[in-house]
Motif scaffolding. Structure first.
Motif, PDB file in Angstrom:
ATOM      1  N   MET A   9       0.975  -0.977  -0.049  1.00 37.01           N
ATOM      2  CA  MET A   9       0.030   0.013   0.057  1.00 37.01           C
ATOM      3  C   MET A   9       0.953   1.212  -0.018  1.00 37.01           C
ATOM      4  N   ALA A  10       0.841   2.197  -0.907  1.00 36.95           N
ATOM      5  CA  ALA A  10       1.437   3.521  -0.858  1.00 36.95           C
ATOM      6  C   ALA A  10       0.614   4.449  -1.148  1.00 36.95           C
ATOM      7  N   SER A  11       1.108   5.839  -0.749  1.00 34.18           N
ATOM      8  CA  SER A  11       0.366   6.971  -0.855  1.00 34.18           C
ATOM      9  C   SER A  11       1.370   8.107  -0.751  1.00 34.18           C
ATOM     10  N   THR A  12       1.088   9.146  -1.392  1.00 33.35           N
ATOM     11  CA  THR A  12       2.030  10.176  -1.327  1.00 33.35           C
ATOM     12  C   THR A  12       1.710  11.297  -0.004  1.00 33.35           C
ATOM     13  N   GLU A  13       0.377  10.694   0.635  1.00 35.96           N
ATOM     14  CA  GLU A  13       0.014  11.418   1.690  1.00 35.96           C
ATOM     15  C   GLU A  13       0.229  10.659   3.067  1.00 35.96           C
ATOM     16  N   GLY A  14       1.898  10.794   3.304  1.00 27.27           N
ATOM     17  CA  GLY A  14       2.381  10.125   4.337  1.00 27.27           C
ATOM     18  C   GLY A  14       2.421  11.281   5.508  1.00 27.27           C
ATOM     19  N   GLY A  15       2.653  10.725   6.783  1.00 26.94           N
ATOM     20  CA  GLY A  15       2.924  11.396   8.048  1.00 26.94           C
ATOM     21  C   GLY A  15       1.492  11.577   8.577  1.00 26.94           C
ATOM     22  N   MET A  16       0.158  11.348   8.019  1.00 31.91           N
ATOM     23  CA  MET A  16      -0.859  11.317   8.701  1.00 31.91           C
ATOM     24  C   MET A  16      -1.500  10.047   8.704  1.00 31.91           C
ATOM     25  N   ASP A  17      -2.588  10.000   9.390  1.00 33.30           N
ATOM     26  CA  ASP A  17      -3.433   8.810   9.604  1.00 33.30           C
ATOM     27  C   ASP A  17      -3.724   8.119   8.369  1.00 33.30           C
ATOM     28  N   ILE A  18      -3.425   6.928   8.254  1.00 33.31           N
ATOM     29  CA  ILE A  18      -3.658   6.437   6.717  1.00 33.31           C
ATOM     30  C   ILE A  18      -5.356   6.229   6.692  1.00 33.31           C
ATOM     31  N   GLU A  19      -5.812   5.640   7.844  1.00 29.66           N
ATOM     32  CA  GLU A  19      -7.331   5.461   7.855  1.00 29.66           C
ATOM     33  C   GLU A  19      -8.101   6.843   7.239  1.00 29.66           C
ATOM     34  N   GLU A  20      -7.517   8.095   7.902  1.00 31.43           N
ATOM     35  CA  GLU A  20      -8.307   9.115   7.253  1.00 31.43           C
ATOM     36  C   GLU A  20      -7.898   9.352   5.840  1.00 31.43           C
ATOM     37  N   VAL A  21      -6.781   8.915   5.406  1.00 30.79           N
ATOM     38  CA  VAL A  21      -6.717   9.262   3.876  1.00 30.79           C
ATOM     39  C   VAL A  21      -7.474   8.343   3.071  1.00 30.79           C
ATOM     40  N   ALA A  22      -7.803   7.066   3.834  1.00 32.02           N
ATOM     41  CA  ALA A  22      -8.404   6.112   2.953  1.00 32.02           C
ATOM     42  C   ALA A  22      -9.884   6.366   2.958  1.00 32.02           C
ATOM     43  N   ALA A  23     -10.396   7.196   4.049  1.00 36.65           N
ATOM     44  CA  ALA A  23     -11.883   7.721   4.194  1.00 36.65           C
ATOM     45  C   ALA A  23     -12.097   8.997   3.471  1.00 36.65           C
ATOM     46  N   ARG A  24     -11.335   9.788   3.366  1.00 41.71           N
ATOM     47  CA  ARG A  24     -11.449  10.993   2.594  1.00 41.71           C
ATOM     48  C   ARG A  24     -11.029  11.138   1.043  1.00 41.71           C
ATOM     49  N   THR A  25      -9.725  10.623   0.743  1.00 46.69           N
ATOM     50  CA  THR A  25      -9.439  10.698  -0.434  1.00 46.69           C
ATOM     51  C   THR A  25      -8.651   9.068  -0.838  1.00 46.69           C
ATOM     52  N   PRO A  26      -9.761   8.281  -0.956  1.00 47.00           N
ATOM     53  CA  PRO A  26      -9.360   6.841  -1.213  1.00 47.00           C
ATOM     54  C   PRO A  26      -8.272   6.780  -2.475  1.00 47.00           C
ATOM     55  N   GLU A  27      -8.668   7.731  -3.417  1.00 45.67           N
ATOM     56  CA  GLU A  27      -8.026   7.484  -4.732  1.00 45.67           C
ATOM     57  C   GLU A  27      -6.332   8.035  -4.630  1.00 45.67           C
ATOM     58  N   LYS A  28      -6.160   8.311  -3.411  1.00 46.76           N
ATOM     59  CA  LYS A  28      -4.721   8.708  -3.237  1.00 46.76           C
ATOM     60  C   LYS A  28      -3.968   7.682  -2.578  1.00 46.76           C
ATOM     61  N   ILE A  29      -4.382   6.369  -2.464  1.00 47.29           N
ATOM     62  CA  ILE A  29      -3.765   5.198  -1.812  1.00 47.29           C
ATOM     63  C   ILE A  29      -3.686   4.087  -3.225  1.00 47.29           C
ATOM     64  N   VAL A  30      -2.466   3.775  -3.436  1.00 50.13           N
ATOM     65  CA  VAL A  30      -2.244   2.499  -4.586  1.00 50.13           C
ATOM     66  C   VAL A  30      -1.948   1.100  -3.815  1.00 50.13           C
ATOM     67  N   PHE A  31      -2.543   0.287  -4.525  1.00 53.85           N
ATOM     68  CA  PHE A  31      -2.338  -1.288  -4.022  1.00 53.85           C
ATOM     69  C   PHE A  31      -1.481  -1.985  -5.012  1.00 53.85           C
ATOM     70  N   GLU A  32      -0.539  -2.756  -4.537  1.00 55.82           N
ATOM     71  CA  GLU A  32      -0.170  -3.665  -5.481  1.00 55.82           C
ATOM     72  C   GLU A  32      -0.001  -5.068  -4.746  1.00 55.82           C
ATOM     73  N   SER A  33      -0.749  -6.053  -5.394  1.00 61.76           N
ATOM     74  CA  SER A  33      -0.880  -7.283  -4.798  1.00 61.76           C
ATOM     75  C   SER A  33       0.204  -8.253  -5.490  1.00 61.76           C
ATOM     76  N   LEU A  34       0.945  -9.002  -4.623  1.00 60.77           N
ATOM     77  CA  LEU A  34       2.081  -9.639  -5.101  1.00 60.77           C
ATOM     78  C   LEU A  34       1.742 -11.154  -5.466  1.00 60.77           C
ATOM     79  N   ASP A  35       2.186 -11.655  -6.336  1.00 65.12           N
ATOM     80  CA  ASP A  35       2.045 -13.064  -6.723  1.00 65.12           C
ATOM     81  C   ASP A  35       3.220 -13.819  -5.919  1.00 65.12           C
ATOM     82  N   PRO A  36       2.640 -14.819  -5.224  1.00 66.39           N
ATOM     83  CA  PRO A  36       3.499 -15.554  -4.508  1.00 66.39           C
ATOM     84  C   PRO A  36       4.444 -16.206  -5.161  1.00 66.39           C
ATOM     85  N   VAL A  37       4.289 -16.559  -6.070  1.00 60.26           N
ATOM     86  CA  VAL A  37       5.626 -17.407  -6.911  1.00 60.26           C
ATOM     87  C   VAL A  37       6.576 -16.392  -7.542  1.00 60.26           C
TER      88      VAL A  37
END
Ligand code: ADP
Ligand code: MG
Length: 399
Positions: free
Chosen positions: A134-162
């Motif tokens: 999980m990564a975001s340019t909005e660091g230093g603050m509560d990530i739950e708050e970023v997720a609630a207010r500006t979810p588009e500012k969090i990116v996800f990358e799911s990793l294949d175990p192989v």
């Protein structure tokens, strides 16, 4: 299992993640000694507790000159004063709950000149059963708050175990963090090391908030939080040795020592059950009858007298317990042996709350007889519903 920030940073460093120089201190003298070694004009003194939000936290019983649990200072004297000021006091943050946590150690670290604060974490996503970044340019603050207010500012990358973490995925994260030039390869390298550390230690979460871009353009984790899979600790003696028992619930620790599966909950009815499935069913039915379970407790297959006694003591160490429901199925264990254990334990701990016991299985009649003839005020129940109803009623009547 959780560890402290300074321990997480040491672990990450050992796996090649760049971190600022620093050291842990248990006394103001030690803090000054660490600071002297750092050779920097700016120091940061950080309270070490197993909770985030320390910077914005506050101390219980306020004192003059109070600031949060993370202090940026410029002299050795200030390192001493701030360490003195924080050690032994209770820090309350949005993650500690109102009771807070006592600060018993601080981390003294070199200060750094921050240009940007980013967010980065790696965790096991239960929905996909994969390690996810999980990564975001909005660091230093509560990530739950970023997720609630500006979810588009969090990116996800799911990793294949192989495949693990591919350089392609790592670069994608670097670009999402709006890094440029040499920072991109620095970020890829950092992510690779982080992933290596994550896998090697059986981590369930690593959170770096903030990951900063310094004024010189370097990429550095300023905070680090790590959680580990408790079920893998048997093969992680090094991680296990980082355990800080002061940060853990004393009843849960005692249960672990006796291999009892105990988790404290918020209700008033203590439960002692064998088997996790039966324990969950017992909690459900307590709720159905209007009660609230005070704990989950699975005494396991070999519910011996000693284990039953320990389990009783653990349940009763919780001051909110107003009644106990024992629900044990005697399959391999015989009900008469369990009944003897319950009676002996109830005597030993001088029980002072209503106790409802439901036994089922081998020698159940003999078991009930033992309890009835014990002279103890044990309320016997015939089935699960009957037991739940009786314990809820007994607790209400006792109020
Ligand atoms: P918490 O998340 O528990 O509040 P952090 O370690 O994230 O604790 O620290 C809070 C804030 O303090 C950071 O967001 C950062 O701005 C600042 N900070 C922490 N460590 C340093 C450091 N070594 N140098 C400069 N600032 C720091
Ligand atoms: Mg932080």
């Amino acid at each position: 299992m959780n560890i402290h920030e300074y321990q997480a940073k040491e672990l990450l460093k050992a796996h090649g993640v760049p971190v600022l120089d620093g050291g842990v201190a248990y006394t103001p003298d030690e803090a000054v000694r660490v600071a002297e070694r750092l050779e920097t004009p700016v120091f940061v003194v950080k309270s070490q507790i197993h909770a985030g939000g320390r910077g914005k936290g506050h101390f219980k019983e306020p004192e003059a000159g109070d600031k949060g649990g993370v202090r940026v200072v410029k002299s050795l004297d200030e390192v001493r004063e701030n360490t003195e000021h924080m050690l032994g006091r209770t820090l309350v943050t949005h993650q500690t709950g109102p009771e807070g946590r006592e600060v018993k150690r601080v981390y003294v670290e070199s200060g750094c000149n921050i240009a940007r604060e980013l967010y980065l974490s790696m965790l096991i996503d239960r929905a996909t059963s994969r390690v996810t970044i999980m990564a975001s340019t909005e660091g230093g603050m509560d990530i739950e708050e970023v997720a609630a207010r500006t979810p588009e500012k969090i990116v996800f990358e799911s990793l294949d175990p192989v495949v693990g973490l591919s350089p392609y995925s790592a670069r994608k994260i670097a670009f999402a963090l709006k890094l440029e030039g040499g920072q991109v390869s620095a970020c890829v390298k950092l992510l690779m090391s982080l992933y290596k550390a994550f896998m090697a230690t059986d981590a369930s979460m690593v959170e770096i908030n903030p990951l900063v871009v310094t004024a010189d353009g370097d990429l550095l984790p300023l905070d680090a939080k790590m959680n580990f899979d408790s079920n893998a600790l048997y093969r992680q003696p090094k991680i296990e040795s980082l355990r800080d028992e002061d940060e853990e619930d004393p009843a849960e620790l005692e249960a672990q020592r006796h291999s009892l599966n105990y988790i404290k909950l918020d209700g008033t009815i203590g439960c002692m059950v064998n088997g996790a499935g039966l324990a969950m069913a017992t909690m459900d039915i307590i709720k159905l009858y209007g009660g609230e379970p005070a704990n989950f407790l699975d005494v396991g297959g070999g519910a011996t007298r000693e284990r039953v006694t320990t389990a009783f003591k653990i349940i009763l160490s919780d001051p909110s317990v107003e009644g106990i429901l024992v629900n044990i199925f005697g399959g391999i264990m015989r009900c008469d042996v369990i009944a003897e254990g319950v009676v002996a334990a109830a005597r030993e701990v001088s029980l002072n709350v209503p106790l409802v016991v439901r036994l089922e299985g081998t020698n159940v009649d003999l078991g009930k007889k033992i309890m009835a003839e014990s002279g103890l005020p044990i309320i016997s129940a015939d089935n699960l519903a009957d037991a739940a109803e009786k314990v809820v009623k007994a607790v209400k009547e006792a109020q």
